[in-house]
Design a protein around this motif. Structure first.
Motif, PDB file in Angstrom:
ATOM      1  N   SER A 194      16.676  -2.961   8.693  1.00 40.57           N
ATOM      2  CA  SER A 194      17.908  -3.568   7.880  1.00 40.57           C
ATOM      3  C   SER A 194      17.501  -3.752   6.382  1.00 40.57           C
ATOM      4  N   GLU A 195      16.128  -4.111   6.115  1.00 37.75           N
ATOM      5  CA  GLU A 195      15.461  -4.254   4.725  1.00 37.75           C
ATOM      6  C   GLU A 195      15.156  -2.941   4.296  1.00 37.75           C
ATOM      7  N   LEU A 196      15.177  -2.790   3.071  1.00 39.73           N
ATOM      8  CA  LEU A 196      14.285  -1.596   2.211  1.00 39.73           C
ATOM      9  C   LEU A 196      13.164  -1.685   2.677  1.00 39.73           C
ATOM     10  N   GLN A 197      12.330  -0.593   2.743  1.00 37.50           N
ATOM     11  CA  GLN A 197      11.266  -0.402   3.551  1.00 37.50           C
ATOM     12  C   GLN A 197      10.353   0.415   2.388  1.00 37.50           C
ATOM     13  N   ARG A 198       8.831   0.041   2.161  1.00 37.71           N
ATOM     14  CA  ARG A 198       8.116   1.183   1.483  1.00 37.71           C
ATOM     15  C   ARG A 198       6.807   1.003   2.304  1.00 37.71           C
ATOM     16  N   LEU A 199       6.258   2.156   2.607  1.00 36.77           N
ATOM     17  CA  LEU A 199       5.128   2.646   3.377  1.00 36.77           C
ATOM     18  C   LEU A 199       4.078   2.681   2.462  1.00 36.77           C
ATOM     19  N   LEU A 200       2.884   2.019   2.741  1.00 31.78           N
ATOM     20  CA  LEU A 200       1.689   1.933   1.931  1.00 31.78           C
ATOM     21  C   LEU A 200       0.731   2.835   2.678  1.00 31.78           C
ATOM     22  N   PHE A 201       0.097   3.913   2.157  1.00 28.79           N
ATOM     23  CA  PHE A 201      -0.887   4.715   2.568  1.00 28.79           C
ATOM     24  C   PHE A 201      -2.128   4.665   2.068  1.00 28.79           C
ATOM     25  N   VAL A 202      -3.170   4.300   2.640  1.00 29.79           N
ATOM     26  CA  VAL A 202      -4.537   4.559   2.053  1.00 29.79           C
ATOM     27  C   VAL A 202      -5.448   5.603   3.119  1.00 29.79           C
ATOM     28  N   PHE A 203      -5.654   6.895   2.437  1.00 28.99           N
ATOM     29  CA  PHE A 203      -6.454   7.870   3.087  1.00 28.99           C
ATOM     30  C   PHE A 203      -7.760   7.655   2.921  1.00 28.99           C
ATOM     31  N   THR A 204      -8.361   7.741   4.167  1.00 28.42           N
ATOM     32  CA  THR A 204     -10.171   7.650   4.068  1.00 28.42           C
ATOM     33  C   THR A 204     -10.722   8.978   4.769  1.00 28.42           C
ATOM     34  N   ARG A 205     -11.955   8.907   4.086  1.00 33.09           N
ATOM     35  CA  ARG A 205     -12.776   9.700   4.758  1.00 33.09           C
ATOM     36  C   ARG A 205     -14.100   9.293   5.504  1.00 33.09           C
ATOM     37  N   ALA A 206     -14.365   9.834   6.489  1.00 26.25           N
ATOM     38  CA  ALA A 206     -15.531   9.339   7.285  1.00 26.25           C
ATOM     39  C   ALA A 206     -17.037   9.847   6.450  1.00 26.25           C
ATOM     40  N   GLU A 207     -17.674   8.875   6.119  1.00 30.20           N
ATOM     41  CA  GLU A 207     -18.821   9.244   5.756  1.00 30.20           C
ATOM     42  C   GLU A 207     -20.165   8.438   6.482  1.00 30.20           C
ATOM     43  N   LEU A 208     -21.405   8.894   5.997  1.00 31.15           N
ATOM     44  CA  LEU A 208     -22.476   8.092   6.510  1.00 31.15           C
ATOM     45  C   LEU A 208     -22.686   6.666   5.549  1.00 31.15           C
ATOM     46  N   PRO A 209     -23.164   5.856   5.980  1.00 34.69           N
ATOM     47  CA  PRO A 209     -23.292   4.535   5.399  1.00 34.69           C
ATOM     48  C   PRO A 209     -24.606   4.980   4.533  1.00 34.69           C
ATOM     49  N   ASP A 210     -24.791   4.077   3.394  1.00 34.81           N
ATOM     50  CA  ASP A 210     -25.894   4.105   2.429  1.00 34.81           C
ATOM     51  C   ASP A 210     -27.234   3.763   3.413  1.00 34.81           C
ATOM     52  N   HIS A 211     -28.202   4.727   3.299  1.00 33.29           N
ATOM     53  CA  HIS A 211     -29.379   4.679   3.944  1.00 33.29           C
ATOM     54  C   HIS A 211     -29.361   4.143   5.550  1.00 33.29           C
ATOM     55  N   PRO A 212     -28.766   5.476   6.006  1.00 36.48           N
ATOM     56  CA  PRO A 212     -28.394   5.508   7.577  1.00 36.48           C
ATOM     57  C   PRO A 212     -29.690   5.498   8.469  1.00 36.48           C
ATOM     58  N   SER A 213     -29.692   5.029   9.369  1.00 35.63           N
ATOM     59  CA  SER A 213     -30.881   5.056  10.465  1.00 35.63           C
ATOM     60  C   SER A 213     -30.579   6.720  11.024  1.00 35.63           C
ATOM     61  N   GLU A 214     -31.722   7.192  11.883  1.00 35.02           N
ATOM     62  CA  GLU A 214     -31.710   8.481  12.390  1.00 35.02           C
ATOM     63  C   GLU A 214     -30.541   8.286  13.563  1.00 35.02           C
TER      64      GLU A 214
END
Length: 130
Positions: free
Chosen positions: A17-37
């Motif tokens: 019943s109330e006005l809605q706003r949808l918030l989107f944050v698009f993310t990419r999968a990456e290796l962390p800094d200094h990853p282990s094997e």
């Protein structure tokens, strides 16, 4: 209502019943800094890694149609993404508050606090990340 697909989210947002706003944050999968094997191997197998925010946007439910259209619109930004996190903001002033809330979402995601957001893959399927 259990939201298991992007279409469910749109239906639920439009039914409010109330006005809605949808918030989107698009993310990419990456290796962390200094990853282990082990981290590197898991990532190469399509598992693990960190989700890095790459694009943010807010939309009214009426501005959205389906996941294919959202994917196409995101493609125009030139930023690749794997998972989109979504939150809803309700009320007359939702649009005016959207940027502030998007910034909080990004900070939460960077800290690994994802439980309060819905997550969808590029096919519009809800993803349980945990």
């Amino acid at each position: 209502m259990a939201i298991s697909r992007y279409a469910d989210l749109l239906d639920e947002a439009r039914a409010q019943s109330e006005l809605q706003r949808l918030l989107f944050v698009f993310t990419r999968a990456e290796l962390p800094d200094h990853p282990s094997e082990a981290q590197r191997r898991r990532f190469e197998q399509g598992e693990g890694g960190v989700l890095t925010p790459v694009v943010c946007v807010d939309k009214a439910p009426e501005e959205l149609s389906d996941m294919a259209a959202l994917v196409e619109e995101s493609r125009e930004t030139g930023a690749d993404w794997d998972i989109v996190f979504v939150a809803a903001l309700a009320g007359e002033d939702a649009q005016a508050q959207a940027e502030q809330h998007l910034n909080r979402m990004v900070e939460s995601l960077k800290m690994g606090n994802i439980s309060q957001f819905l997550a969808f893959d590029r096919h519009g399927e809800a993803v349980d990340i945990g």
